[in-house]
Design an enzyme around this catalytic site. Structure first.
Site, mmCIF file in Angstrom:
data_model
loop_
_atom_site.group_PDB
_atom_site.id
_atom_site.type_symbol
_atom_site.label_atom_id
_atom_site.label_comp_id
_atom_site.label_asym_id
_atom_site.label_seq_id
_atom_site.Cartn_x
_atom_site.Cartn_y
_atom_site.Cartn_z
ATOM 1 N N SER A 182 0.733 -1.286 -0.055
ATOM 2 C CA SER A 182 -0.076 -0.136 -0.116
ATOM 3 C C SER A 182 0.749 1.360 -0.218
ATOM 4 O O SER A 182 0.276 2.228 0.042
ATOM 5 C CB SER A 182 -0.995 0.102 1.107
ATOM 6 O OG SER A 182 -0.209 -0.370 2.315
ATOM 7 N N ASP A 227 -0.448 7.911 8.306
ATOM 8 C CA ASP A 227 -1.353 7.369 9.082
ATOM 9 C C ASP A 227 -0.481 6.515 10.210
ATOM 10 O O ASP A 227 -1.317 5.584 10.697
ATOM 11 C CB ASP A 227 -2.491 6.757 8.303
ATOM 12 C CG ASP A 227 -1.736 5.848 7.171
ATOM 13 O OD1 ASP A 227 -0.596 5.648 7.317
ATOM 14 O OD2 ASP A 227 -2.573 5.268 6.485
ATOM 15 N N HIS A 251 2.010 4.732 6.119
ATOM 16 C CA HIS A 251 2.515 5.276 5.167
ATOM 17 C C HIS A 251 2.837 6.732 5.189
ATOM 18 O O HIS A 251 2.923 7.218 6.233
ATOM 19 C CB HIS A 251 1.066 5.315 4.159
ATOM 20 C CG HIS A 251 0.410 4.172 4.136
ATOM 21 N ND1 HIS A 251 -0.859 3.909 4.962
ATOM 22 C CD2 HIS A 251 0.709 2.669 3.238
ATOM 23 C CE1 HIS A 251 -1.154 2.510 4.640
ATOM 24 N NE2 HIS A 251 -0.359 2.035 3.722
#
Length: 315
Positions: free
Chosen positions: A41, A278, A281
């Site tokens: 991600s 967050d 990331h």
């Protein structure tokens, strides 16, 4: 006519390096019609959201104005590499001319720790992770892919979700506040990844492989955050509570009850001065900073700029 590459992202998990710079002269710029990204991600532009539901607000707030599939306040490194485009499906002749990017390692290594593996057991899993990576590259090559831009993994011992969830001794914390044992594992992974890329060059001499030292760029940013205009390098911008502004139970965009009132977990006042978004990331600002360090080839082996990544290393 639009000559910029389209980005096609595939999300999956694949269970300090110093380079001797060799001048790369006289190489023409490459014209990649598409960019196919394989990674977790950190570089996923929508696969995770498509599979498990859209990343909620405030994701996307700094650039898109709304969630856009990415787990960041804006663009990722891969966005700066290619840009954002409307066309969704590649043409058949894009595949052999495209740039294939990989950004792997973080999920593979941290998931081992989170499942209860010891450091020695996580290290022992590295060959299997890289074997799966090799198979993925081989499959792309046999489908026509020839240009590969491969990021090593970053210093995950500096990430809030790791520092919050995994125990480290005081003696294992470096001057920046990062967990040395986890960063050591990341660097061991990166050394083995580079060896794997070297072997791929030997196995597939018709392909161009560029190994990019993302680790050094990210650690330098965290280590010298204030010098580069950032603050609180180990705290999440979008989070709630604790030393690292991270709570495993409620993520960015979630809701937490405080004194009987539902409170939405929102972003910090100025994400452009923060490195971590967050807990997991990076922010758009940090991604852009890292991109600026790698685009010219200074952290690459061979030291080839992004625009010339279709060229093979001279032997």
């Amino acid at each position: 006519m639009d000559t910029q590459p389209r980005i096609f992202s595939a999300f999956f998990i694949l269970l300090p390096v110093l380079f001797t710079l060799r001048p790369v002269l006289g190489l023409t710029e490459c014209h990649f019609p598409a960019l196919f990204n394989f990674g977790d991600s950190n570089s996923d532009t929508g696969g995770l959201s498509a599979a498990f539901g859209q990343a909620p607000p405030p994701n996307g707030e700094s650039y898109f104005g709304a969630p856009a599939g990415r787990y960041s306040d804006g663009r990722l490194i891969v966005d700066f590499i290619g840009g954002v485009f409307k066309d969704l499906l590649p043409k058949e002749d894009y595949f052999p001319r495209a740039l294939y990017t990989f950004d792997i390692g973080q999920n593979d290594l941290t998931s081992g720790y989170f499942s209860g593996l010891t450091t020695d057991e996580v290290i022992a899993s590295i060959p299997d992770i890289l074997n799966k990576f090799t198979i993925a590259v081989q499959n792309i090559y046999w489908q026509g892919g020839r240009s590969f831009w491969i990021h090593n993994t970053g210093p995950f011992g500096c990430l809030p979700y790791v520092l919050d969830r995994l125990l480290v001794k005081a003696a294992e914390v470096d001057p920046v506040g990062c967990a040395t044992p986890f960063n050591d594992v990341a660097q061991q992974f990166n050394r083995k990844l580079k060896e794997t890329v070297d072997q791929l060059r030997n196995d597939f001499p018709l392909a161009a492989f560029t190994y990019v030292d993302i680790y050094s760029a990210k650690y330098s940013l965290i280590h010298q955050a204030r010098k580069y205009g950032f603050d609180h390098p180990l705290r999440a911008c979008c989070g709630y509570g604790g030393t690292y502004n991270y709570n495993q139970q409620v993520g960015c965009g979630g809701t937490i009850v405080v004194n009987g009132t539902d409170i939405m977990v929102t972003s910090c006042q100025n994400p452009s001065t923060r490195i971590n978004w967050d807990g997991v990331h990076y922010t758009q600002a940090a991604n852009k900073w890292v991109f600026d360090q790698i685009v010219n080839g200074a952290l690459s082996d061979p030291p080839i700029p992004l625009k010339r990544a279709c060229h093979r290393e001279a032997h």
